[in-house]
Enzyme design. Structure first.
Site, short mmCIF file in Angstrom:
data_model
loop_
_atom_site.label_atom_id
_atom_site.label_comp_id
_atom_site.label_asym_id
_atom_site.label_seq_id
_atom_site.Cartn_x
_atom_site.Cartn_y
_atom_site.Cartn_z
N ASN A 91 -58.28 15.66 14.29
CA ASN A 91 -58.29 14.45 15.08
C ASN A 91 -57.22 14.52 16.18
O ASN A 91 -56.20 15.17 16.01
CB ASN A 91 -57.99 13.24 14.20
CG ASN A 91 -59.14 12.84 13.31
OD1 ASN A 91 -60.31 13.01 13.64
ND2 ASN A 91 -58.81 12.29 12.14
N LYS A 100 -49.93 25.61 22.66
CA LYS A 100 -49.30 26.19 21.47
C LYS A 100 -50.26 26.07 20.30
O LYS A 100 -50.72 24.98 19.98
CB LYS A 100 -48.00 25.46 21.14
CG LYS A 100 -46.81 25.85 22.00
CD LYS A 100 -46.26 27.23 21.67
CE LYS A 100 -45.67 27.30 20.28
NZ LYS A 100 -44.44 26.51 20.12
#
Length: 391
Positions: free
Chosen positions: A230, A66
């Site tokens: 991150n 997604k």
């Protein structure tokens, strides 16, 4: 075919839009539907992930993408009855290894994987297509499709489901480019091979990382290689169970991934498995209700006037103490990080979600503190020496 015109780019106002090759032919064939710009970004990143997982483990692999990050990733290991139930595939009988991989990838974080783009390492079989058929999904990419599986997929979304076939022998150029603000960036592709050798430098007192834990650490690291940074990934039993992506602070990645891993395990508690839903409740409504029930906003589904629309019988509150007691049973979880942990607080949070094995690059000025925190909980941590940023 050298190029394929798309309806628009990331947003409807971004026109014209296309994918194309400077040299050679596109390595894909659109068998059904009209995939868009974001669909192809998810498809190509997801294909790389599952292709690497298959090569690293020898097992069929699947991922649920997604917005250019995986919501889940897994290899085709068998599932027990509890996992089949929380992934809503317990009524489908015997599942192929590829179907098990997708059920795991889709089911670990069902809220995030709603409307996913699927990548499969192997030829899509009927068993896998039957799972895809019942889920809300934008499309799938695979190296091939069994004839009956293709017919099942082509019938989805009133015949508009996106089905892409990719040439499994395609190898991209070693130098890649992207353009930002009219300026072209160039770099060598990240061809790093993720395998056991990256786990050889164990820096904690506990040096033991069993083979199954190594597989989970490899799954977490390969998943991170294709996750917007991150990023942090919790894995257990051959699948990612919690992915924290795109956070500016690593502790926020760890908290996000840890909360998803906790939800995955809480859904296996008998108190959740025994929830009695009203007949014909939608799959998304049911998943949302479970997510709320096991979270802090449980009164959104337990208040008078609300629960009657969801449950046949009003459930008891799943108290914080009950949840903590159940979560204390989650053990031997693996954790990967795409860059070093700067503080021991990440390990403290990981411990709350049953982490026993850690793989991260190392190299922080506070490595000693991170190692000391791992030693406090008897964790085994490997320094890979390799960063896995992906943007």
């Amino acid at each position: 075919m050298k190029e394929l015109e798309l309806k628009y780019g990331c947003n409807p106002n971004q026109k014209p839009s296309r994918i194309y090759m400077n040299e050679g032919e596109l390595p894909i064939t659109v068998l059904n539907g009209k995939p868009g710009y974001i669909n192809f970004l998810d498809a190509f990143n997801g294909w790389q992930l599952v292709n690497e997982l298959k090569k690293a483990t020898g097992l069929p692999a699947a991922t649920s993408f997604k917005h250019v990050s995986p919501a889940g990733a897994a290899v085709g290991l068998p599932m027990d009855d509890v996992l089949k139930k929380i992934y809503w595939v317990d009524d489908l009988g015997e599942l192929s290894p590829l179907a098990c991989a997708y059920a795991r990838a889709r089911g670990a974080d069902r809220m995030s994987s709603f409307g996913d783009f699927i990548s499969l390492s192997d030829v899509c079989d009927v068993s896998t297509a039957k799972i895809i058929k019942r889920e809300v999904s934008d499309g799938v990419i695979a190296p091939g499709y069994e004839p009956e599986a293709l017919e099942i997929l082509k019938a989805k979304k009133k015949g508009n489901y996106n089905v892409i076939q990719i040439d499994p022998n395609y190898v991209p150029a070693p130098i890649e480019h992207k353009e930002v603000f009219g300026i072209t960036f160039e770099q060598g592709r990240n061809e790093l091979k993720v395998d056991d050798e990256l786990l050889a430098n164990v820096v904690t007192d506990n040096k033991e990382i069993p083979e199954l834990a190594k597989i989970d650490l490899i799954i977490s690291l390969i998943t991170l290689k294709y996750t917007q940074s991150n990023s942090v990934c919790f894995a257990k039993g051959g699948q990612a169970i919690g992915i924290g992506a795109g956070q500016q602070s690593r502790i926020h990645c760890t908290r996000l991934a840890g909360s998803k891993a906790d939800n995955w395990y809480l859904r296996q508690c008998p108190k959740v498995l025994e929830l009695q839903f009203v007949d014909k409740i939608g799959r998304a409504d049911r998943d949302n209700a479970i997510d709320l029930y096991i979270g802090e906003d449980y009164m959104d589904v337990l208040a008078d006037g609300a629960w009657e629309k969801i449950f046949k019988v009003k459930p008891e509150v799943f108290t914080r103490e009950e949840k903590r007691a159940w979560l204390d049973g989650m053990q031997d979880v693996a954790l990967g990080s795409d860059a070093f942990f700067p503080f021991g607080d990440n390990i403290e949070r990981a411990h709350k979600s049953g982490v026993k094995y850690v793989a991260q690059p190392g190299g922080s000025i506070r490595d000693d503190n991170v190692i000391e925190t791992c030693n406090k909980y008897g964790m085994a941590m490997a320094f890979t020496g390799i960063r896995l940023f992906h943007h």
